[in-house]
Design an enzyme around this catalytic site. Sequence first.
Site, PDB file in Angstrom:
ATOM      1  N   LYS A 159       0.833  -1.213   0.000  1.00 39.83           N
ATOM      2  CA  LYS A 159       0.000   0.000   0.000  1.00 39.83           C
ATOM      3  C   LYS A 159       0.861   1.254   0.000  1.00 39.83           C
ATOM      4  O   LYS A 159       1.925   1.271   0.621  1.00 39.83           O
ATOM      5  CB  LYS A 159      -0.883   0.043   1.265  1.00 39.83           C
ATOM      6  CG  LYS A 159      -1.907  -1.073   1.357  1.00 39.83           C
ATOM      7  CD  LYS A 159      -2.763  -0.901   2.598  1.00 39.83           C
ATOM      8  CE  LYS A 159      -3.865  -1.937   2.642  1.00 39.83           C
ATOM      9  NZ  LYS A 159      -4.703  -1.805   3.859  1.00 39.83           N
ATOM     10  N   GLU A 201       1.428  -5.282   4.199  1.00 38.77           N
ATOM     11  CA  GLU A 201       0.543  -5.934   5.182  1.00 38.77           C
ATOM     12  C   GLU A 201       0.163  -7.326   4.721  1.00 38.77           C
ATOM     13  O   GLU A 201       0.090  -7.586   3.517  1.00 38.77           O
ATOM     14  CB  GLU A 201      -0.777  -5.145   5.320  1.00 38.77           C
ATOM     15  CG  GLU A 201      -0.668  -3.859   6.058  1.00 38.77           C
ATOM     16  CD  GLU A 201      -1.997  -3.137   6.188  1.00 38.77           C
ATOM     17  OE1 GLU A 201      -2.978  -3.500   5.500  1.00 38.77           O
ATOM     18  OE2 GLU A 201      -2.051  -2.204   6.998  1.00 38.77           O
ATOM     19  N   LYS A 202      -0.139  -8.171   5.666  1.00 41.99           N
ATOM     20  CA  LYS A 202      -0.811  -9.431   5.368  1.00 41.99           C
ATOM     21  C   LYS A 202      -2.133  -9.079   4.673  1.00 41.99           C
ATOM     22  O   LYS A 202      -2.833  -8.147   5.090  1.00 41.99           O
ATOM     23  CB  LYS A 202      -1.095 -10.170   6.687  1.00 41.99           C
ATOM     24  CG  LYS A 202      -1.944 -11.403   6.549  1.00 41.99           C
ATOM     25  CD  LYS A 202      -1.105 -12.618   6.271  1.00 41.99           C
ATOM     26  CE  LYS A 202      -1.952 -13.843   5.968  1.00 41.99           C
ATOM     27  NZ  LYS A 202      -1.185 -14.831   5.190  1.00 41.99           N
ATOM     28  N   GLU A 276     -11.390   3.399  10.650  1.00 39.69           N
ATOM     29  CA  GLU A 276     -11.776   2.297   9.758  1.00 39.69           C
ATOM     30  C   GLU A 276     -11.069   1.018  10.165  1.00 39.69           C
ATOM     31  O   GLU A 276      -9.849   1.014  10.347  1.00 39.69           O
ATOM     32  CB  GLU A 276     -11.342   2.596   8.319  1.00 39.69           C
ATOM     33  CG  GLU A 276     -12.091   3.700   7.628  1.00 39.69           C
ATOM     34  CD  GLU A 276     -11.675   3.833   6.161  1.00 39.69           C
ATOM     35  OE1 GLU A 276     -12.144   4.772   5.527  1.00 39.69           O
ATOM     36  OE2 GLU A 276     -10.874   3.009   5.660  1.00 39.69           O
ATOM     37  N   GLU A 289      -7.296   2.814   8.630  1.00 41.01           N
ATOM     38  CA  GLU A 289      -7.052   4.233   8.393  1.00 41.01           C
ATOM     39  C   GLU A 289      -7.949   5.024   9.327  1.00 41.01           C
ATOM     40  O   GLU A 289      -8.952   4.516   9.802  1.00 41.01           O
ATOM     41  CB  GLU A 289      -7.462   4.653   6.972  1.00 41.01           C
ATOM     42  CG  GLU A 289      -6.770   3.900   5.891  1.00 41.01           C
ATOM     43  CD  GLU A 289      -7.221   4.275   4.482  1.00 41.01           C
ATOM     44  OE1 GLU A 289      -8.018   5.219   4.333  1.00 41.01           O
ATOM     45  OE2 GLU A 289      -6.753   3.614   3.557  1.00 41.01           O
ATOM     46  N   ASN A 291     -10.177   8.598   9.187  1.00 41.52           N
ATOM     47  CA  ASN A 291     -10.663   9.717   8.390  1.00 41.52           C
ATOM     48  C   ASN A 291     -10.911  10.886   9.323  1.00 41.52           C
ATOM     49  O   ASN A 291     -11.634  10.750  10.313  1.00 41.52           O
ATOM     50  CB  ASN A 291     -11.949   9.353   7.668  1.00 41.52           C
ATOM     51  CG  ASN A 291     -11.737   8.181   6.733  1.00 41.52           C
ATOM     52  OD1 ASN A 291     -10.738   8.119   6.023  1.00 41.52           O
ATOM     53  ND2 ASN A 291     -12.646   7.221   6.754  1.00 41.52           N
ATOM     54  N   ARG A 293     -12.587  13.647   9.049  1.00 42.51           N
ATOM     55  CA  ARG A 293     -13.670  14.504   8.542  1.00 42.51           C
ATOM     56  C   ARG A 293     -15.013  13.893   8.934  1.00 42.51           C
ATOM     57  O   ARG A 293     -15.063  12.762   9.409  1.00 42.51           O
ATOM     58  CB  ARG A 293     -13.598  14.553   7.016  1.00 42.51           C
ATOM     59  CG  ARG A 293     -13.736  13.152   6.406  1.00 42.51           C
ATOM     60  CD  ARG A 293     -13.909  13.114   4.910  1.00 42.51           C
ATOM     61  NE  ARG A 293     -14.284  11.785   4.455  1.00 42.51           N
ATOM     62  CZ  ARG A 293     -13.463  10.802   4.165  1.00 42.51           C
ATOM     63  NH1 ARG A 293     -12.154  10.978   4.281  1.00 42.51           N
ATOM     64  NH2 ARG A 293     -13.910   9.624   3.770  1.00 42.51           N
ATOM     65  N   VAL A 296     -19.711  10.877   4.412  1.00 41.60           N
ATOM     66  CA  VAL A 296     -20.968  10.828   3.663  1.00 41.60           C
ATOM     67  C   VAL A 296     -22.022  10.060   4.466  1.00 41.60           C
ATOM     68  O   VAL A 296     -23.177  10.477   4.571  1.00 41.60           O
ATOM     69  CB  VAL A 296     -20.752  10.136   2.299  1.00 41.60           C
ATOM     70  CG1 VAL A 296     -22.077  10.013   1.542  1.00 41.60           C
ATOM     71  CG2 VAL A 296     -19.721  10.864   1.453  1.00 41.60           C
ATOM     72  N   ARG A 337     -26.993   5.147  -1.413  1.00 40.92           N
ATOM     73  CA  ARG A 337     -26.503   6.300  -2.185  1.00 40.92           C
ATOM     74  C   ARG A 337     -27.145   6.280  -3.572  1.00 40.92           C
ATOM     75  O   ARG A 337     -26.954   5.325  -4.336  1.00 40.92           O
ATOM     76  CB  ARG A 337     -24.986   6.257  -2.321  1.00 40.92           C
ATOM     77  CG  ARG A 337     -24.284   6.437  -0.994  1.00 40.92           C
ATOM     78  CD  ARG A 337     -22.840   6.788  -1.209  1.00 40.92           C
ATOM     79  NE  ARG A 337     -22.081   6.642   0.007  1.00 40.92           N
ATOM     80  CZ  ARG A 337     -20.806   6.997   0.144  1.00 40.92           C
ATOM     81  NH1 ARG A 337     -20.163   7.509  -0.911  1.00 40.92           N
ATOM     82  NH2 ARG A 337     -20.173   6.822   1.278  1.00 40.92           N
TER      83      ARG A 337
HETATM   84  C1  MV4 Z   1      -6.762  -4.332   2.804  1.00 37.74           C
HETATM   85  C2  MV4 Z   1      -7.520  -5.441   2.407  1.00 37.74           C
HETATM   86  C3  MV4 Z   1      -7.127  -6.684   2.839  1.00 37.74           C
HETATM   87  N1  MV4 Z   1      -6.036  -6.811   3.609  1.00 37.74           N
HETATM   88  N2  MV4 Z   1      -5.682  -4.516   3.593  1.00 37.74           N
HETATM   89  C4  MV4 Z   1      -9.133  -1.038   0.285  1.00 37.74           C
HETATM   90  C5  MV4 Z   1      -9.246   0.410   0.553  1.00 37.74           C
HETATM   91  C6  MV4 Z   1      -8.120   0.771   1.413  1.00 37.74           C
HETATM   92  N3  MV4 Z   1      -8.565   1.660   2.437  1.00 37.74           N
HETATM   93  C7  MV4 Z   1      -7.620  -0.513   1.979  1.00 37.74           C
HETATM   94  N4  MV4 Z   1      -8.346  -1.575   1.322  1.00 37.74           N
HETATM   95  C8  MV4 Z   1      -8.130  -2.873   1.641  1.00 37.74           C
HETATM   96  N5  MV4 Z   1      -7.077  -3.092   2.448  1.00 37.74           N
HETATM   97  C9  MV4 Z   1      -5.337  -5.733   3.965  1.00 37.74           C
HETATM   98  N6  MV4 Z   1      -4.263  -5.895   4.713  1.00 37.74           N
HETATM   99  C10 MV4 Z   1      -8.628  -5.230   1.603  1.00 37.74           C
HETATM  100  C11 MV4 Z   1      -8.929  -3.948   1.197  1.00 37.74           C
HETATM  101  C12 MV4 Z   1     -10.091  -3.809   0.368  1.00 37.74           C
HETATM  102  C13 MV4 Z   1     -11.235  -3.190   0.815  1.00 37.74           C
HETATM  103  C14 MV4 Z   1     -11.312  -2.618   2.077  1.00 37.74           C
HETATM  104  C15 MV4 Z   1     -12.454  -2.021   2.513  1.00 37.74           C
HETATM  105  C16 MV4 Z   1     -13.557  -1.974   1.691  1.00 37.74           C
HETATM  106  C17 MV4 Z   1     -13.510  -2.518   0.417  1.00 37.74           C
HETATM  107  C18 MV4 Z   1     -12.356  -3.128  -0.044  1.00 37.74           C
HETATM  108  C19 MV4 Z   1     -12.324  -3.682  -1.307  1.00 37.74           C
HETATM  109  C20 MV4 Z   1     -11.172  -4.284  -1.746  1.00 37.74           C
HETATM  110  C21 MV4 Z   1     -10.052  -4.342  -0.918  1.00 37.74           C
END
Ligand code: MV4
Length: 446
Positions: A159, A201-202, A276, A289, A291, A293, A296, A337
Site C-alpha cells: 500500500k 501488510e498481510k 476504519e 485508516e 478519516n 472529517r 458521507v 446512495r
Molecule cells: C486491505 C484489504 C485486505 N487486507 N488490507 C481497500 C481500501 C483501502 N482503504 C484498503 N483496502 C483494503 N485493504 C489488507 N491488509 C482489503 C482492502 C479492500 C477493501 C477494504 C475495505 C472496503 C472494500 C475493499 C475492497 C477491496 C479491498
Amino acid sequence: MSFKKILIANRGEIALRVIRTCKEMGIKTVAVYSEADRNALHVTFADEAVCIGPALGRESYLKISSIISAAGITGADAIHPGYGFLAENANFSEICTESGIKFIGPSAQMIRMMGDKAVAKDTMRRNNVPVVPGSDGIVDSLEEGKRIAQIVGYPVIIKAVAGGGGKGMRIVHEEKEFENAFTMARTEAEASFMNGDVYIEKFIENPRHVEIQVMCDQFGNVYHYGERDCSVQRRHQKLIEESPSPVMTEELRRKMGEAAIAGCKAINYEGAGTIEFLVDKHRNFYFMEMNTRIQVEHPVTEMVYDVDLIRQQILVAMGANVDTPPRAPEGHAIEFRINAEDPDNNFRPSPGRIESLHVPGGFGVRLDSHVYQSYVIPPYYDSLIAKLIIWGKNREFAINRAKRALDEFYIEGLKTTIPFHRKVLENEYFVSGDFDTSFIDTHFKQ
Ligand code: MV4
C-alpha cells in the site's frame, strides 16, 4: 466562544446538511459556489453566497485563497469543510487558523499524521490498537520487502503511505510476483501522490469494512457512536452503509469502541473522526485508516444514536465541553446512495437534467439531497443525487421499509442507482446479513 457565522466550503447535499443545522442553532451561514452552481440549493438556503470561481473544482471549491477571501469579506468566524474537496487538506486547516478563522475539524498536524497511512498505523499500534501484521512503516528495499512478506506469509498487500481509498494498492500471492508488484506499486504511488513510499501488510481475504464514529472535544472527552458497516462497495465507492453492522456483538462493539477511543486519546484528537477497521471472518478486527472529517454515511449513525453529528462538530469547535455520553443505539438504519450513474453500464456517470422527480417519505424515511425537479446535475463533481436513509426498529423492518421507499422514488431524465438498490434488497445474502467487501463482484458481475 460561540460562532455567529459559518462559511461552508462545499457544495451539494453536505453543504445543505450543514446549513440546516446552522439554522437550527441560530448561526448565520455563507455559501460559496462555482459558476456551475449558481442555481444550487445551498446558494438559495444560505444567508449569503459568494461566487468563488469557474466550474472546475481546482478553480473554485479547492481554491484555498478564494475561500479564505470569501470568509474575510463576509466576516465568517468559522469554516465547515464538509467531506471531499479541502476537508482533509492540512494546509487549508493551517491557513484557516493563521487567518483567525476556526476550521471545524482537527489541526493541520493531526490531518498530516493520519494522512500518512504508515505513520497513522504505527501510532495506533504503539497505543494498543490492533493493526494488520506487516512492516513497521515504510519499506524501501526489495530484499526487506520480500523478507517481511515471507514472515507475515502470502498473500500480502503493498500500500502507498499517501494512498487510502484503495488507490495505489497491489496484492501479491506468491514470492515470484513480489518484485514486479513492488516496483509497480512504488511507481504508481510516485505518479499519483508524488510520494513513492509503500508499506506491506498481510492480505486479509474478503474482509468486512466496519468503521467506528468518534467525537472528541477540546478537553479530552472522547466518545464513540458505534459502528457503520460499509462493506457494500464497488471499486472503493460505497453504495450502502448501515448501523449496526450485521456482524456486530455487544462485546465486539465494546472492544472496537475502546480501541478507537484509545487511539483518539493517544493523539489528542479534536472533532469528528472515523476509525476504519477490517473485520475478518473470525471477527478479528484491524485498524486500517483514520478519516479526519465528517463522512458521507454519518446519517446512519445519527438515526440510531439520535444525535446531530454536525451540531456536535460545531459545539466541539466552539470549545464546548461535550461531556454527555451517547445513549444506547436504537433500531437499525441503512443508507442508500442514489448516484447519477447507470448500474447497467458499469456505473458510468449519467449527469444531466432531472426532468421529473418524486421522492419517498413517511415514517422512518430521511432524504438528504440538494436536488429538485429541473435541476441539472453538473458533470464536474461527484455523482451523488441523494442519500436515502431508512430507519426501522430492526434490520428486517428497515429492509422492508427501504423496499417500499425505493418503490416510491422516481427520477426521470437520467440513470440512477435506484434499480441497483432494489436488486440488492432482493438478494438473499444481503437480506441475511451474509456479505463482505466482495459482495458486489460476487453477486452483480457484469
Ligand atoms: C486491505 C484489504 C485486505 N487486507 N488490507 C481497500 C481500501 C483501502 N482503504 C484498503 N483496502 C483494503 N485493504 C489488507 N491488509 C482489503 C482492502 C479492500 C477493501 C477494504 C475495505 C472496503 C472494500 C475493499 C475492497 C477491496 C479491498
